[in-house]
Design an enzyme around this catalytic site. Structure first.
Site: not given
Ligand code: RIB
Length: 288
Positions: A14, A235, A265
């Site tokens: 990222d 995530d 987070a």
């Molecule tokens: O959900 C966040 C993620 O989405 C980031 O870390 C980026 O890499 C994309 O995949």
């Protein structure tokens, strides 16, 4: 109790510009701060589950470039099994270009690179797991193979339908758990609920809800936290929900556990650097 989670998904690096307003199409904004972190929805969810105490096996693919090791660094450091993350010759590691506004909202563009090389045969590397968790940043054929593997081994199959793209209807029907945000819920519509499995819906500041066959079976309000960066919060929720359900937590308790992890987070910058530990989640749950 230590549960085992298999993740089939993306690994990205990222590249983050934060602190400036999000640009409109065709607009240039200046004044942002730059940072680089490991990311990718698959890798983030794998690491989230690991930090919450699970044994985690990752299936994915990176390129043979200088970015690959940086993208895998935190997975390796925290003990996610990356022995089945392939390295593809002549391919670029996935990269996400992320802009984060002063109030923590983001815009993300992903250059998938090696993630698009993950295929059905790679999934054979997964050991027996309690839950197999996939997202849609790798080819759908790999997610279908993960779903077949879950059926064959008796694992719970969870799919985070992110980013929202068209998928074979059977993939949705076979999943035990689908996880969506409001945008994804609108994209998939009734297909989410016309099946026997669970649907977890994240609602940002309004909390989260769990449905079975269109009927709400649990709802939790959002935790009151200071938003710094929402990247990776979804995530974290997915990884945490997978762990909680694998541990046999009741639906409402599992939803609350995942919401607490997601809330923590957003209080820190970056995706993987912001993922909470089990102790931090337990402390927030205790505080209420
Ligand atoms: O959900 C966040 C993620 O989405 C980031 O870390 C980026 O890499 C994309 O995949």
């Amino acid at each position: 109790m230590i549960v085992t989670i298999g993740v089939v998904g993306s690994v990205n690096l990222d590249l983050v510009a934060s602190g400036a307003p999000l640009p409109q199409a065709g607009e240039t904004v200046t004044g942002a701060r730059f940072a680089q972190h490991p990311g990718g929805k698959g890798a983030n969810q794998a690491l989230a589950a690991r930090r919450l105490g699970a044994d985690v096996h990752m299936i994915g693919c990176v390129g043979d470039d200088a970015l690959a090791e940086a993208a895998l660094a935190l997975l390796r450091r925290d003990g996610v099994d990356v022995s089945n993350v392939m390295s593809e010759l002549g391919t670029a590691t996935g990269v996400a270009l992320i802009a984060v506004s002063p109030d923590g909202e983001n815009q993300i563009t992903v250059a998938s690179g090696a993630n698009s090389r993950v295929g059905p045969s790679d999934v054979a590397g997964l050991p027996k797991c309690d839950v197999i968790l996939a997202q849609l940043e790798v080819p759908v054929t790999a997610v279908e193979a993960a779903s077949r593997a879950a059926m064959e081994t008796g694992a719970l199959m969870a799919i985070n339908l992110a980013p929202a793209i068209g998928v074979p209807p059977q993939l949705l029907k076979d999943a035990d758990l689908l996880i969506v945000n409001e945008i994804e819920a609108e994209f998939y519509g009734d297909a989410l609920h016309e099946r026997g499995g669970l649907v977890a819906l994240t609602l940002g500041g309004a909390g989260a809800a769990l449905f079975k066959m269109g009927k709400e079976i649990a709802r939790v309000p959002a935790f009151d936290v200071q938003v710094v960066d929402t990247t990776g919060a979804g995530d974290t929720f997915c990884g945490a929900l997978a762990v909680a359900l694998a541990e046999g937590q009741e639906p409402e308790q599992a939803l609350r556990f995942a919401s607490a992890a997601g809330a923590l987070a957003v209080t820190r910058a970056g995706a993987q650097p912001s993922l909470p530990t089990r102790e931090q989640v337990d402390a927030l749950l205790k505080e209420g």
